[in-house]
Design a protein around this motif. Structure first.
Motif, PDB file in Angstrom:
ATOM      1  N   GLY A   1      56.022   4.867  61.231  1.00 18.89           N
ATOM      2  CA  GLY A   1      55.891   3.722  62.122  1.00 18.89           C
ATOM      3  C   GLY A   1      54.542   3.632  62.805  1.00 18.89           C
ATOM      4  N   ASN A   2      53.779   4.721  62.766  1.00 21.74           N
ATOM      5  CA  ASN A   2      52.471   4.743  63.431  1.00 21.74           C
ATOM      6  C   ASN A   2      51.329   4.317  62.528  1.00 21.74           C
ATOM      7  OD1 ASN A   2      53.435   5.687  65.967  1.00 21.74           O
ATOM      8  ND2 ASN A   2      53.673   7.712  65.077  1.00 21.74           N
ATOM      9  N   CYS A   3      51.623   4.067  61.268  1.00 20.52           N
ATOM     10  CA  CYS A   3      50.576   3.604  60.355  1.00 20.52           C
ATOM     11  C   CYS A   3      51.209   2.810  59.228  1.00 20.52           C
ATOM     12  CB  CYS A   3      49.766   4.776  59.796  1.00 20.52           C
ATOM     13  SG  CYS A   3      50.759   6.041  59.000  1.00 20.52           S
ATOM     14  N   LYS A   4      50.395   2.063  58.518  1.00 20.64           N
ATOM     15  CA  LYS A   4      50.898   1.227  57.440  1.00 20.64           C
ATOM     16  C   LYS A   4      51.062   2.045  56.158  1.00 20.64           C
ATOM     17  CE  LYS A   4      47.539  -1.480  58.534  1.00 20.64           C
ATOM     18  NZ  LYS A   4      46.485  -2.503  58.507  1.00 20.64           N
ATOM     19  N   ALA A   5      52.091   1.712  55.398  1.00 18.41           N
ATOM     20  CA  ALA A   5      52.346   2.419  54.147  1.00 18.41           C
ATOM     21  C   ALA A   5      51.153   2.305  53.199  1.00 18.41           C
ATOM     22  CB  ALA A   5      53.607   1.868  53.481  1.00 18.41           C
ATOM     23  N   TYR A   6      50.481   1.178  53.241  1.00 14.92           N
ATOM     24  CA  TYR A   6      49.323   0.981  52.359  1.00 14.92           C
ATOM     25  C   TYR A   6      48.225   1.994  52.674  1.00 14.92           C
ATOM     26  CZ  TYR A   6      46.011  -1.650  49.467  1.00 14.92           C
ATOM     27  OH  TYR A   6      45.122  -2.035  48.489  1.00 14.92           O
ATOM     28  N   ASP A   7      48.030   2.278  53.957  1.00 12.99           N
ATOM     29  CA  ASP A   7      47.009   3.256  54.345  1.00 12.99           C
ATOM     30  C   ASP A   7      47.419   4.670  53.938  1.00 12.99           C
ATOM     31  OD1 ASP A   7      45.425   1.270  55.421  1.00 12.99           O
ATOM     32  OD2 ASP A   7      46.238   1.502  57.441  1.00 12.99           O
TER      33      ASP A   7
ATOM     34  N   TYR B   1      58.468  -0.056  39.122  1.00 16.95           N
ATOM     35  CA  TYR B   1      59.850  -0.080  38.649  1.00 16.95           C
ATOM     36  C   TYR B   1      60.858   0.261  39.744  1.00 16.95           C
ATOM     37  CZ  TYR B   1      57.091   0.221  34.400  1.00 16.95           C
ATOM     38  OH  TYR B   1      56.148  -0.016  33.420  1.00 16.95           O
ATOM     39  N   TYR B   2      60.439   1.019  40.756  1.00 16.93           N
ATOM     40  CA  TYR B   2      61.386   1.528  41.745  1.00 16.93           C
ATOM     41  C   TYR B   2      61.086   1.093  43.177  1.00 16.93           C
ATOM     42  CZ  TYR B   2      62.318   4.566  37.764  1.00 16.93           C
ATOM     43  OH  TYR B   2      62.616   5.045  36.509  1.00 16.93           O
ATOM     44  N   ALA B   3      60.080   0.269  43.374  1.00 14.50           N
ATOM     45  CA  ALA B   3      59.704  -0.171  44.716  1.00 14.50           C
ATOM     46  C   ALA B   3      59.440  -1.671  44.718  1.00 14.50           C
ATOM     47  CB  ALA B   3      58.455   0.584  45.187  1.00 14.50           C
ATOM     48  N   PRO B   4      59.540  -2.297  45.878  1.00 13.74           N
ATOM     49  CA  PRO B   4      59.139  -3.707  45.950  1.00 13.74           C
ATOM     50  C   PRO B   4      57.635  -3.831  45.714  1.00 13.74           C
ATOM     51  CG  PRO B   4      59.497  -2.823  48.154  1.00 13.74           C
ATOM     52  CD  PRO B   4      59.966  -1.771  47.188  1.00 13.74           C
ATOM     53  N   PRO B   5      57.138  -5.002  45.356  1.00 13.73           N
ATOM     54  CA  PRO B   5      55.703  -5.171  45.041  1.00 13.73           C
ATOM     55  C   PRO B   5      54.825  -5.211  46.296  1.00 13.73           C
ATOM     56  CG  PRO B   5      56.835  -7.254  44.802  1.00 13.73           C
ATOM     57  CD  PRO B   5      57.898  -6.236  45.093  1.00 13.73           C
ATOM     58  N   TYR B   6      55.047  -4.247  47.161  1.00 14.65           N
ATOM     59  CA  TYR B   6      54.305  -4.160  48.417  1.00 14.65           C
ATOM     60  C   TYR B   6      52.817  -3.911  48.175  1.00 14.65           C
ATOM     61  CZ  TYR B   6      52.644  -1.864  52.729  1.00 14.65           C
ATOM     62  OH  TYR B   6      51.906  -1.483  53.830  1.00 14.65           O
TER      63      TYR B   6
ATOM     64  N   LYS C   1      45.383   8.843  47.510  1.00 13.66           N
ATOM     65  CA  LYS C   1      44.457   8.791  46.378  1.00 13.66           C
ATOM     66  C   LYS C   1      43.401   9.876  46.500  1.00 13.66           C
ATOM     67  CE  LYS C   1      41.639   5.644  43.632  1.00 13.66           C
ATOM     68  NZ  LYS C   1      41.156   4.256  43.444  1.00 13.66           N
ATOM     69  N   SER C   2      42.993  10.179  47.731  1.00 14.04           N
ATOM     70  CA  SER C   2      42.001  11.239  47.960  1.00 14.04           C
ATOM     71  C   SER C   2      42.640  12.614  47.966  1.00 14.04           C
ATOM     72  CB  SER C   2      41.286  11.007  49.306  1.00 14.04           C
ATOM     73  OG  SER C   2      40.623   9.772  49.324  1.00 14.04           O
ATOM     74  N   ALA C   3      43.903  12.703  48.422  1.00 18.58           N
ATOM     75  CA  ALA C   3      44.546  14.003  48.599  1.00 18.58           C
ATOM     76  C   ALA C   3      45.226  14.521  47.328  1.00 18.58           C
ATOM     77  CB  ALA C   3      45.568  13.922  49.726  1.00 18.58           C
ATOM     78  N   PHE C   4      45.742  13.633  46.504  1.00 22.43           N
ATOM     79  CA  PHE C   4      46.495  14.032  45.324  1.00 22.43           C
ATOM     80  C   PHE C   4      45.589  14.154  44.104  1.00 22.43           C
ATOM     81  CE2 PHE C   4      50.851  12.104  46.700  1.00 22.43           C
ATOM     82  CZ  PHE C   4      50.910  13.028  47.723  1.00 22.43           C
ATOM     83  N   ASN C   5      46.050  14.921  43.119  1.00 20.58           N
ATOM     84  CA  ASN C   5      45.342  14.904  41.836  1.00 20.58           C
ATOM     85  C   ASN C   5      45.628  13.588  41.128  1.00 20.58           C
ATOM     86  OD1 ASN C   5      47.812  15.168  40.185  1.00 20.58           O
ATOM     87  ND2 ASN C   5      47.881  17.271  40.917  1.00 20.58           N
ATOM     88  N   ASP C   6      44.824  13.274  40.140  1.00 18.80           N
ATOM     89  CA  ASP C   6      44.930  11.965  39.478  1.00 18.80           C
ATOM     90  C   ASP C   6      46.300  11.738  38.853  1.00 18.80           C
ATOM     91  OD1 ASP C   6      42.370  11.385  40.228  1.00 18.80           O
ATOM     92  OD2 ASP C   6      41.461  11.815  38.275  1.00 18.80           O
ATOM     93  N   LYS C   7      46.875  12.799  38.266  1.00 17.46           N
ATOM     94  CA  LYS C   7      48.166  12.645  37.589  1.00 17.46           C
ATOM     95  C   LYS C   7      49.259  12.240  38.573  1.00 17.46           C
ATOM     96  CE  LYS C   7      51.581  15.069  34.771  1.00 17.46           C
ATOM     97  NZ  LYS C   7      51.970  16.360  34.135  1.00 17.46           N
ATOM     98  N   THR C   8      49.329  12.935  39.698  1.00 15.42           N
ATOM     99  CA  THR C   8      50.366  12.642  40.686  1.00 15.42           C
ATOM    100  C   THR C   8      50.175  11.248  41.282  1.00 15.42           C
ATOM    101  OG1 THR C   8      50.564  14.987  41.242  1.00 15.42           O
ATOM    102  CG2 THR C   8      51.445  13.406  42.832  1.00 15.42           C
ATOM    103  N   TYR C   9      48.941  10.920  41.627  1.00 14.98           N
ATOM    104  CA  TYR C   9      48.682   9.611  42.233  1.00 14.98           C
ATOM    105  C   TYR C   9      48.985   8.487  41.244  1.00 14.98           C
ATOM    106  CZ  TYR C   9      46.331   5.646  44.355  1.00 14.98           C
ATOM    107  OH  TYR C   9      46.061   4.396  44.877  1.00 14.98           O
ATOM    108  N   ASN C  10      48.546   8.647  40.008  1.00 11.76           N
ATOM    109  CA  ASN C  10      48.786   7.603  39.009  1.00 11.76           C
ATOM    110  C   ASN C  10      50.278   7.425  38.733  1.00 11.76           C
ATOM    111  OD1 ASN C  10      46.050   7.106  38.775  1.00 11.76           O
ATOM    112  ND2 ASN C  10      45.789   8.475  37.023  1.00 11.76           N
ATOM    113  N   THR C  11      51.030   8.528  38.772  1.00 12.72           N
ATOM    114  CA  THR C  11      52.481   8.443  38.589  1.00 12.72           C
ATOM    115  C   THR C  11      53.126   7.705  39.753  1.00 12.72           C
ATOM    116  OG1 THR C  11      52.495  10.532  37.357  1.00 12.72           O
ATOM    117  CG2 THR C  11      54.600   9.773  38.239  1.00 12.72           C
ATOM    118  N   LEU C  12      52.638   7.966  40.959  1.00 15.87           N
ATOM    119  CA  LEU C  12      53.140   7.274  42.149  1.00 15.87           C
ATOM    120  C   LEU C  12      52.970   5.761  41.990  1.00 15.87           C
ATOM    121  CD1 LEU C  12      52.353   8.254  45.842  1.00 15.87           C
ATOM    122  CD2 LEU C  12      52.264   5.891  45.106  1.00 15.87           C
ATOM    123  N   ILE C  13      51.786   5.351  41.569  1.00 17.68           N
ATOM    124  CA  ILE C  13      51.511   3.914  41.408  1.00 17.68           C
ATOM    125  C   ILE C  13      52.331   3.336  40.259  1.00 17.68           C
ATOM    126  CG2 ILE C  13      49.761   2.172  40.946  1.00 17.68           C
ATOM    127  CD1 ILE C  13      49.539   3.557  43.689  1.00 17.68           C
ATOM    128  N   GLU C  14      52.346   4.036  39.144  1.00 16.86           N
ATOM    129  CA  GLU C  14      53.076   3.558  37.961  1.00 16.86           C
ATOM    130  C   GLU C  14      54.558   3.366  38.272  1.00 16.86           C
ATOM    131  OE1 GLU C  14      53.860   2.399  34.010  1.00 16.86           O
ATOM    132  OE2 GLU C  14      51.958   2.598  35.080  1.00 16.86           O
TER     133      GLU C  14
END
Length: 236
Positions: free
Chosen positions: A143-149, A172-177, A155-168
């Protein structure tokens, strides 16, 4: 002679309701912002949606040791623009009942409406990735920050594989926020991004979003994203 609506004048004002106690607006106390609309000498009074929206802690941006908060003058401008839009749209058949209905419909911030469901997706994703402590921390403090932030920092904290999987997986599993936030943020020079139903319903905006989506997310189904957004718009 029977009067028609065209003969009635609609007036309105925004004002700080000094009859009520001051409430916290980020770093300061202030009386809540209210709206009064008068039609045929009958008034209605209600609290500003945008005052409540931008009072949320997530709209206090911390940069280089400073806190930046929404400008109350910009909130008033946004409120007045919505009121003018509804009055102009219904000039020939205006009524206070219709105004209240359309205000409640058009004022809503679609990003705010989708954020809780997106955070639920993020919570599940992090648990599945073996990061339950991080998932719980984000859920409790989101509640203290936006999900987008949060995702931007990942993106800076995760490795590319984990971050790309999150976005991918979000397609399929989240609203188009994320796509809608990116679209809403792009043309605006403000960190206090919101995207209202009124904006979504403007002519050509859906076409602009579809073009943006196809360019930024090639191979993804823009129709599915737009259908999901429209469901949020149509939901009472």
């Amino acid at each position: 002679m029977e009067k028609t609506n065209k003969e009635y004048k609609v007036t309105y004002k925004t004002y700080f309701n000094e009859r009520l106690k001051k409430s916290q607006f980020h770093t300061r106390l202030m009386h809540p912002l209210y709206v009064q609309v008068i039609f045929d000498r009958i008034p209605i009074i209600f609290k500003s949606y945008y005052f409540d929206l931008f009072s949320k802690p997530k709209y206090a941006i911390r940069l280089a040791g400073q806190v930046f908060t929404p400008d109350i003058k910009e909130i008033i401008k946004k409120e007045e623009a919505l009121i003018e839009f509804i009055i102009g749209k219904n000039r020939d058949n205006f009524s206070l009942e219709l105004f209240k209905k359309e205000y409640a419909f058009y004022c809503r911030d679609l990003l705010d409406l989708m954020e809780a469901d997106f955070l639920d997706y993020l919570f599940t994703f992090l648990h599945d990735e073996g990061l339950p402590a991080l998932a719980d921390t984000i859920k409790k403090g989101a509640g203290n920050c936006k999900a987008y932030d949060i995702v931007r920092d990942m993106k800076s904290a995760f490795n590319d594989k984990t971050y790309n999987t999150l976005i991918e997986n979000s397609f399929y599993y989240a609203p188009p926020y994320l796509p809608l936030y990116a679209f809403a943020e792009k043309p605006k020079s403000t960190p206090f991004t919101c995207f209202t139903v009124r904006e979504w319903e403007q002519p050509s905006v859906k076409d602009d979003f579809a073009a943006f989506f196809k360019k930024r997310y090639p191979g993804k189904q823009v129709e599915d994203a737009m259908l999901e957004i429209q469901k949020r718009v149509d939901k009472n």
